[in-house]
Design a protein around this motif. Sequence first.
Motif, PDB file in Angstrom:
ATOM      1  N   SER A   1      -5.883 -10.398  15.966  1.00  0.00           N
ATOM      2  CA  SER A   1      -4.963 -11.647  16.005  1.00  0.00           C
ATOM      3  C   SER A   1      -5.137 -12.326  14.694  1.00  0.00           C
ATOM      4  CB  SER A   1      -4.906 -12.209  17.167  1.00  0.00           C
ATOM      5  OG  SER A   1      -6.099 -12.919  17.444  1.00  0.00           O
ATOM      6  N   ASN A   2      -6.322 -12.405  14.116  1.00  0.00           N
ATOM      7  CA  ASN A   2      -6.594 -13.327  13.132  1.00  0.00           C
ATOM      8  C   ASN A   2      -6.723 -12.555  11.757  1.00  0.00           C
ATOM      9  OD1 ASN A   2      -6.896 -15.694  14.692  1.00  0.00           O
ATOM     10  ND2 ASN A   2      -9.034 -15.329  15.089  1.00  0.00           N
ATOM     11  N   VAL A   3      -6.831 -11.119  11.770  1.00  0.00           N
ATOM     12  CA  VAL A   3      -7.162 -10.401  10.583  1.00  0.00           C
ATOM     13  C   VAL A   3      -6.014  -9.246  10.476  1.00  0.00           C
ATOM     14  CG1 VAL A   3      -8.513  -8.987   8.942  1.00  0.00           C
ATOM     15  CG2 VAL A   3      -9.346 -10.824  10.331  1.00  0.00           C
ATOM     16  N   LEU A   4      -5.195  -9.216   9.465  1.00  0.00           N
ATOM     17  CA  LEU A   4      -4.419  -8.071   9.455  1.00  0.00           C
ATOM     18  C   LEU A   4      -4.793  -7.356   8.004  1.00  0.00           C
ATOM     19  CD1 LEU A   4      -1.681  -6.522  10.056  1.00  0.00           C
ATOM     20  CD2 LEU A   4      -0.494  -8.403   8.259  1.00  0.00           C
ATOM     21  N   ALA A   5      -4.969  -5.816   8.196  1.00  0.00           N
ATOM     22  CA  ALA A   5      -5.417  -5.175   6.935  1.00  0.00           C
ATOM     23  C   ALA A   5      -4.119  -4.216   6.626  1.00  0.00           C
ATOM     24  CB  ALA A   5      -6.737  -4.454   7.333  1.00  0.00           C
ATOM     25  N   LEU A   6      -3.789  -4.381   5.596  1.00  0.00           N
ATOM     26  CA  LEU A   6      -2.677  -3.434   4.857  1.00  0.00           C
ATOM     27  C   LEU A   6      -3.432  -2.476   3.861  1.00  0.00           C
ATOM     28  CD1 LEU A   6       0.551  -5.887   4.809  1.00  0.00           C
ATOM     29  CD2 LEU A   6      -0.311  -4.195   6.508  1.00  0.00           C
ATOM     30  N   GLY A   7      -3.475  -1.295   4.097  1.00  0.00           N
ATOM     31  CA  GLY A   7      -3.769  -0.447   2.992  1.00  0.00           C
ATOM     32  C   GLY A   7      -2.548   0.363   2.477  1.00  0.00           C
ATOM     33  N   GLY A   8      -2.714   1.024   1.269  1.00  0.00           N
ATOM     34  CA  GLY A   8      -1.698   1.698   0.494  1.00  0.00           C
ATOM     35  C   GLY A   8      -1.034   0.705  -0.272  1.00  0.00           C
ATOM     36  N   VAL A   9      -1.325  -0.623  -0.678  1.00  0.00           N
ATOM     37  CA  VAL A   9      -0.152  -1.630  -1.360  1.00  0.00           C
ATOM     38  C   VAL A   9      -0.531  -1.366  -2.629  1.00  0.00           C
ATOM     39  CG1 VAL A   9       0.302  -3.863  -1.584  1.00  0.00           C
ATOM     40  CG2 VAL A   9      -0.412  -3.031   0.814  1.00  0.00           C
ATOM     41  N   ASP A  10       0.527  -1.053  -3.413  1.00  0.00           N
ATOM     42  CA  ASP A  10       0.392  -0.932  -4.956  1.00  0.00           C
ATOM     43  C   ASP A  10       0.957  -2.179  -5.624  1.00  0.00           C
ATOM     44  OD1 ASP A  10       0.443  -0.318  -7.509  1.00  0.00           O
ATOM     45  OD2 ASP A  10       1.827   1.217  -7.368  1.00  0.00           O
ATOM     46  N   LEU A  11       0.063  -3.056  -5.812  1.00  0.00           N
ATOM     47  CA  LEU A  11       0.393  -4.345  -6.617  1.00  0.00           C
ATOM     48  C   LEU A  11       0.707  -4.307  -7.881  1.00  0.00           C
ATOM     49  CD1 LEU A  11      -2.132  -6.830  -4.755  1.00  0.00           C
ATOM     50  CD2 LEU A  11       0.083  -6.431  -4.258  1.00  0.00           C
ATOM     51  N   THR A  12       0.983  -3.336  -8.488  1.00  0.00           N
ATOM     52  CA  THR A  12       1.615  -3.231 -10.092  1.00  0.00           C
ATOM     53  C   THR A  12       3.151  -3.132  -9.522  1.00  0.00           C
ATOM     54  OG1 THR A  12       1.223  -0.691  -9.942  1.00  0.00           O
ATOM     55  CG2 THR A  12      -0.515  -2.180 -10.739  1.00  0.00           C
ATOM     56  N   SER A  13       3.710  -2.474  -8.279  1.00  0.00           N
ATOM     57  CA  SER A  13       5.094  -2.281  -7.820  1.00  0.00           C
ATOM     58  C   SER A  13       5.382  -3.509  -7.387  1.00  0.00           C
ATOM     59  CB  SER A  13       5.001  -1.115  -7.034  1.00  0.00           C
ATOM     60  OG  SER A  13       6.140  -0.982  -6.264  1.00  0.00           O
ATOM     61  N   VAL A  14       6.579  -4.282  -7.894  1.00  0.00           N
ATOM     62  CA  VAL A  14       7.321  -5.187  -7.236  1.00  0.00           C
ATOM     63  C   VAL A  14       7.805  -4.790  -5.709  1.00  0.00           C
ATOM     64  CG1 VAL A  14       9.473  -6.659  -7.214  1.00  0.00           C
ATOM     65  CG2 VAL A  14       8.005  -5.983  -9.208  1.00  0.00           C
ATOM     66  N   GLU A  15       8.284  -3.567  -5.373  1.00  0.00           N
ATOM     67  CA  GLU A  15       8.694  -3.004  -4.288  1.00  0.00           C
ATOM     68  C   GLU A  15       7.885  -3.167  -3.103  1.00  0.00           C
ATOM     69  OE1 GLU A  15       9.168  -1.505  -7.139  1.00  0.00           O
ATOM     70  OE2 GLU A  15      11.517  -2.104  -7.348  1.00  0.00           O
ATOM     71  N   SER A  16       6.568  -2.511  -3.524  1.00  0.00           N
ATOM     72  CA  SER A  16       5.352  -2.287  -2.835  1.00  0.00           C
ATOM     73  C   SER A  16       4.882  -3.753  -2.245  1.00  0.00           C
ATOM     74  CB  SER A  16       4.450  -1.549  -3.233  1.00  0.00           C
ATOM     75  OG  SER A  16       3.144  -1.447  -2.298  1.00  0.00           O
ATOM     76  N   ALA A  17       4.862  -4.558  -3.278  1.00  0.00           N
ATOM     77  CA  ALA A  17       4.285  -5.914  -3.131  1.00  0.00           C
ATOM     78  C   ALA A  17       5.153  -6.780  -2.092  1.00  0.00           C
ATOM     79  CB  ALA A  17       3.983  -6.790  -4.413  1.00  0.00           C
TER      80      ALA A  17
END
Length: 244
Positions: A61-77
Amino acid sequence: MSSSRHDPALENAPLQEKVIVVTGGFGVLGSALGQYLRDRGARIALLDRAATTQAGERDESNVLALGGVDLTSVESANSAFRQVAEHFGRIDGLVNVAGGFAWETLEGASLSTWDHLYQMNLRTAVVASQAVLAHLLAPQGGRVVNIGAQASLKAGLGMGAYAASKAGVARLTEALAEELKDRHITVNAVLPSIIDTPTNRTDMPDADFSRWVSPTQLAAVIAFLLSDAADAVTGACLPVSGRV
């Protein structure tokens, strides 16, 4: 939307109930920072390009972990930040930890190193900052903290590509702070010297590790910049040198 568990000991915590996004959240610094902020009452979203995290037991409830996020991609971010906002109901702050390092002299070097460090250190910070603004531009304002480097002030041997990318982070910090200073959003950066990580210890086995900056020490400075107490601080690039 998840709600955090009530803990009377955190009622006066400096970051109580604030929702903070940490990029590079599965790495050494990102994980340590996430735990430090959570211990001070914050709710944390950890974003990382890696698919999974090896982090220990946590209150979901206090921590959300999101993997597979490509922060060079506007859409993914954009997709990741939307998930965070939907999960917690809002976003109060962003810490751009995602990045990397490479040592390489210019003579005989590959331009791909310069491109790669630009992508890892600067583009990720630009894309994440753009993605979070739609959620920070609310009456309560917000915080952005970037991880720069002291090498951005004066590059050493083999540090050209890394220092240039981190100098870009410093200039991003200053420009975005000016852009947002009348909208109740502060933007600052920390400039650590050498962070005490297992990788750095392996690469520099003869160094005096006690002189370096521990992840917890750096997290304490970041936590201050995220807090209400730092409301008058924006556009700052703060050296966090340890005793280097």
